[in-house]
Write a protein that holds these residues in place. Structure first.
Motif, mmCIF file in Angstrom:
data_model
loop_
_atom_site.group_PDB
_atom_site.id
_atom_site.type_symbol
_atom_site.label_atom_id
_atom_site.label_comp_id
_atom_site.label_asym_id
_atom_site.label_seq_id
_atom_site.Cartn_x
_atom_site.Cartn_y
_atom_site.Cartn_z
ATOM 1 N N HIS A 1 0.852 -1.176 0.000
ATOM 2 C CA HIS A 1 0.000 0.000 0.000
ATOM 3 C C HIS A 1 0.894 1.234 0.000
ATOM 4 O O HIS A 1 1.975 1.226 0.577
ATOM 5 C CB HIS A 1 -0.904 -0.028 1.229
ATOM 6 N N PRO A 2 0.445 2.334 -0.596
ATOM 7 C CA PRO A 2 1.266 3.553 -0.609
ATOM 8 C C PRO A 2 1.554 4.025 0.810
ATOM 9 O O PRO A 2 0.685 3.982 1.678
ATOM 10 C CB PRO A 2 0.379 4.558 -1.359
ATOM 11 N N THR A 3 2.778 4.487 1.031
ATOM 12 C CA THR A 3 3.160 4.953 2.364
ATOM 13 C C THR A 3 3.275 6.477 2.372
ATOM 14 O O THR A 3 3.586 7.088 1.353
ATOM 15 C CB THR A 3 4.494 4.335 2.801
ATOM 16 N N PRO A 4 3.032 7.100 3.521
ATOM 17 C CA PRO A 4 3.119 8.555 3.610
ATOM 18 C C PRO A 4 4.513 9.062 3.260
ATOM 19 O O PRO A 4 5.524 8.461 3.636
ATOM 20 C CB PRO A 4 2.784 8.838 5.075
ATOM 21 N N ALA A 5 4.545 10.201 2.582
ATOM 22 C CA ALA A 5 5.816 10.762 2.139
ATOM 23 C C ALA A 5 6.329 11.856 3.064
ATOM 24 O O ALA A 5 7.480 12.280 2.942
ATOM 25 C CB ALA A 5 5.675 11.317 0.724
ATOM 26 N N THR A 6 5.480 12.320 3.974
ATOM 27 C CA THR A 6 5.869 13.400 4.872
ATOM 28 C C THR A 6 5.392 13.093 6.287
ATOM 29 O O THR A 6 4.492 12.275 6.503
ATOM 30 C CB THR A 6 5.259 14.741 4.442
ATOM 31 N N ALA A 7 5.973 13.804 7.255
ATOM 32 C CA ALA A 7 5.550 13.655 8.650
ATOM 33 C C ALA A 7 4.099 14.069 8.826
ATOM 34 O O ALA A 7 3.356 13.456 9.602
ATOM 35 C CB ALA A 7 6.456 14.486 9.553
ATOM 36 N N VAL A 8 3.680 15.084 8.106
ATOM 37 C CA VAL A 8 2.283 15.551 8.195
ATOM 38 C C VAL A 8 1.324 14.448 7.750
ATOM 39 O O VAL A 8 0.304 14.189 8.402
ATOM 40 C CB VAL A 8 2.081 16.826 7.350
ATOM 41 N N GLU A 9 1.659 13.790 6.653
ATOM 42 C CA GLU A 9 0.806 12.699 6.160
ATOM 43 C C GLU A 9 0.782 11.525 7.133
ATOM 44 O O GLU A 9 -0.277 10.955 7.413
ATOM 45 C CB GLU A 9 1.305 12.220 4.790
ATOM 46 N N LEU A 10 1.941 11.152 7.669
ATOM 47 C CA LEU A 10 2.007 10.019 8.582
ATOM 48 C C LEU A 10 1.256 10.315 9.886
ATOM 49 O O LEU A 10 0.589 9.429 10.445
ATOM 50 C CB LEU A 10 3.465 9.667 8.884
ATOM 51 N N ALA A 11 1.331 11.534 10.358
ATOM 52 C CA ALA A 11 0.680 11.893 11.619
ATOM 53 C C ALA A 11 -0.813 11.614 11.590
ATOM 54 O O ALA A 11 -1.414 11.279 12.621
ATOM 55 C CB ALA A 11 0.942 13.364 11.943
ATOM 56 N N ARG A 12 -1.435 11.706 10.436
ATOM 57 C CA ARG A 12 -2.879 11.496 10.340
ATOM 58 C C ARG A 12 -3.271 10.034 10.511
ATOM 59 O O ARG A 12 -4.453 9.720 10.644
ATOM 60 C CB ARG A 12 -3.418 12.029 9.004
ATOM 61 N N TYR A 13 -2.311 9.143 10.531
ATOM 62 C CA TYR A 13 -2.563 7.731 10.808
ATOM 63 C C TYR A 13 -2.543 7.421 12.305
ATOM 64 O O TYR A 13 -2.907 6.309 12.697
ATOM 65 C CB TYR A 13 -1.474 6.862 10.163
ATOM 66 N N VAL A 14 -2.112 8.364 13.126
ATOM 67 C CA VAL A 14 -1.662 8.038 14.478
ATOM 68 C C VAL A 14 -2.715 8.279 15.555
ATOM 69 O O VAL A 14 -3.308 9.356 15.638
ATOM 70 C CB VAL A 14 -0.394 8.847 14.817
ATOM 71 N N ASP A 15 -2.886 7.247 16.403
ATOM 72 C CA ASP A 15 -3.516 7.391 17.707
ATOM 73 C C ASP A 15 -2.363 7.576 18.698
ATOM 74 O O ASP A 15 -1.651 6.620 19.031
ATOM 75 C CB ASP A 15 -4.323 6.147 18.084
ATOM 76 N N HIS A 16 -2.171 8.799 19.163
ATOM 77 C CA HIS A 16 -1.062 9.163 20.061
ATOM 78 C C HIS A 16 -1.447 8.695 21.460
ATOM 79 O O HIS A 16 -2.420 9.173 22.035
ATOM 80 C CB HIS A 16 -0.884 10.680 19.999
ATOM 81 N N THR A 17 -0.694 7.752 21.996
ATOM 82 C CA THR A 17 -1.203 6.895 23.065
ATOM 83 C C THR A 17 -0.453 7.023 24.382
ATOM 84 O O THR A 17 0.777 7.058 24.414
ATOM 85 C CB THR A 17 -1.154 5.432 22.578
ATOM 86 N N LEU A 18 -1.234 7.049 25.471
ATOM 87 C CA LEU A 18 -0.690 6.993 26.821
ATOM 88 C C LEU A 18 -1.616 6.122 27.658
ATOM 89 O O LEU A 18 -2.705 6.536 28.040
ATOM 90 C CB LEU A 18 -0.595 8.389 27.437
ATOM 91 N N LEU A 19 -1.164 4.889 27.946
ATOM 92 C CA LEU A 19 -1.965 3.939 28.711
ATOM 93 C C LEU A 19 -1.219 3.387 29.918
ATOM 94 O O LEU A 19 -1.635 2.393 30.502
ATOM 95 C CB LEU A 19 -2.427 2.786 27.800
ATOM 96 N N LYS A 20 -0.141 4.045 30.300
ATOM 97 C CA LYS A 20 0.605 3.591 31.479
ATOM 98 C C LYS A 20 -0.250 3.765 32.723
ATOM 99 O O LYS A 20 -0.902 4.800 32.907
ATOM 100 C CB LYS A 20 1.903 4.389 31.619
ATOM 101 N N PRO A 21 -0.264 2.783 33.617
ATOM 102 C CA PRO A 21 -1.087 2.880 34.821
ATOM 103 C C PRO A 21 -0.749 4.077 35.695
ATOM 104 O O PRO A 21 -1.616 4.594 36.405
ATOM 105 C CB PRO A 21 -0.805 1.563 35.557
ATOM 106 N N GLU A 22 0.503 4.518 35.672
ATOM 107 C CA GLU A 22 0.926 5.617 36.535
ATOM 108 C C GLU A 22 0.700 6.995 35.923
ATOM 109 O O GLU A 22 1.081 8.027 36.500
ATOM 110 C CB GLU A 22 2.406 5.461 36.921
ATOM 111 N N ALA A 23 0.084 7.055 34.741
ATOM 112 C CA ALA A 23 -0.173 8.334 34.087
ATOM 113 C C ALA A 23 -1.072 9.214 34.957
ATOM 114 O O ALA A 23 -1.973 8.734 35.648
ATOM 115 C CB ALA A 23 -0.824 8.108 32.731
#
Length: 241
Positions: A4-26
């Motif tokens: 599948h085509p892959t993102p060519a820039t950081a901006v494009e790749l960022a739209r794929y991302v669930d930016h995650t924090l699931l540590k119990p101590e958060a």
């Protein structure tokens, strides 16, 4: 299998991302920082523990979606408990819910049980909200991965997802993503999560068919576009997810 085509820039790749924090101590302050960082990076969403959904929604202020988890990380919860947890998260403002299947039921061949479990959560998550189903692919055989994906589709899920990032067998693999995409790709989304730590990892998952990525070290992955030779190998600082 064709890539599948892959993102060519950081901006494009960022739209794929669930930016995650699931540590119990958060802490709430950590979640606020996650949202601020995610908005600055241009990610699709933040993914937080259920008790932080309302806080993340307030902090996000509509700038990005808010995802959470359900039955996490073991999946060994009664279906009605998972459904209640999901319903509460939606009430608190979650746009997306990532539920964990009963992996033991899958290992025992009980895919009717798996499907019913997913269907119970789907009934608690309105159709305008996204339901992702974590199958813990590293703990399953190829045959079990396929069957779990089919159960998720039959139960009305929107995505299948590789991993919690907390299982000792490991996280996402290119092989698992390819198999999941071959089974339900084009009808369901495919989320790769767990151990995706570099730009090369992220691009490989997308090339294999991932349409979403769960990352805790998002900044380091996106910085790979500016690094000499492409991929950045810095480990994430936000946990093992």
């Amino acid at each position: 299998m064709s890539e599948h085509p892959t993102p060519a820039t950081a901006v494009e790749l960022a739209r794929y991302v669930d930016h995650t924090l699931l540590k119990p101590e958060a802490t709430a302050a950590d979640v606020s920082a996650l949202v601020t960082e995610g908005a600055a990076l241009g990610v699709f969403s933040v993914c937080v523990s259920p008790t932080f959904v309302a806080h993340a929604v307030e902090a996000a202020g509509g700038r990005l979606a808010v995802a959470t988890v359900c039955g996490f990380p073991s999946g060994k919860h009664a279906s009605e408990i998972k459904a209640a947890e999901a319903a509460r998260s939606v009430l608190d403002g979650a746009d997306e819910v990532d539920m964990v299947i009963d992996v033991g039921a899958a290992k025992a061949g009980g895919f009717d049980v798996v499907q019913d479990d997913i269907a119970a959560v789907r009934a608690a998550v309105p159709a305008d909200k996204i339901l992702k189903v974590i199958i813990e692919s590293a703990a399953l055989t190829d045959t079990e991965v396929v069957a779990a994906c089919r159960a998720a589709e039959a139960a009305g899920a929107d995505f299948v997802k590789t991993s919690t990032g907390f299982h000792p067998t490991g996280g996402a693999s290119v092989h698992a993503v390819e198999l999941m995409a071959a089974t339900v790709g084009g009808r369901l989304g495919i989320k790769a999560s767990g151990g995706v730590r570099t730009l090369a990892d992220a691009q490989a998952m997308i090339a294999a068919g991932a349409t979403r990525l769960g990352l805790s070290g998002t900044g380091a992955v996106l910085a790979g576009f500016d690094a000499d030779g492409g991929a950045d190998t810095t480990a994430p600082d936000g946990g093992s997810y």
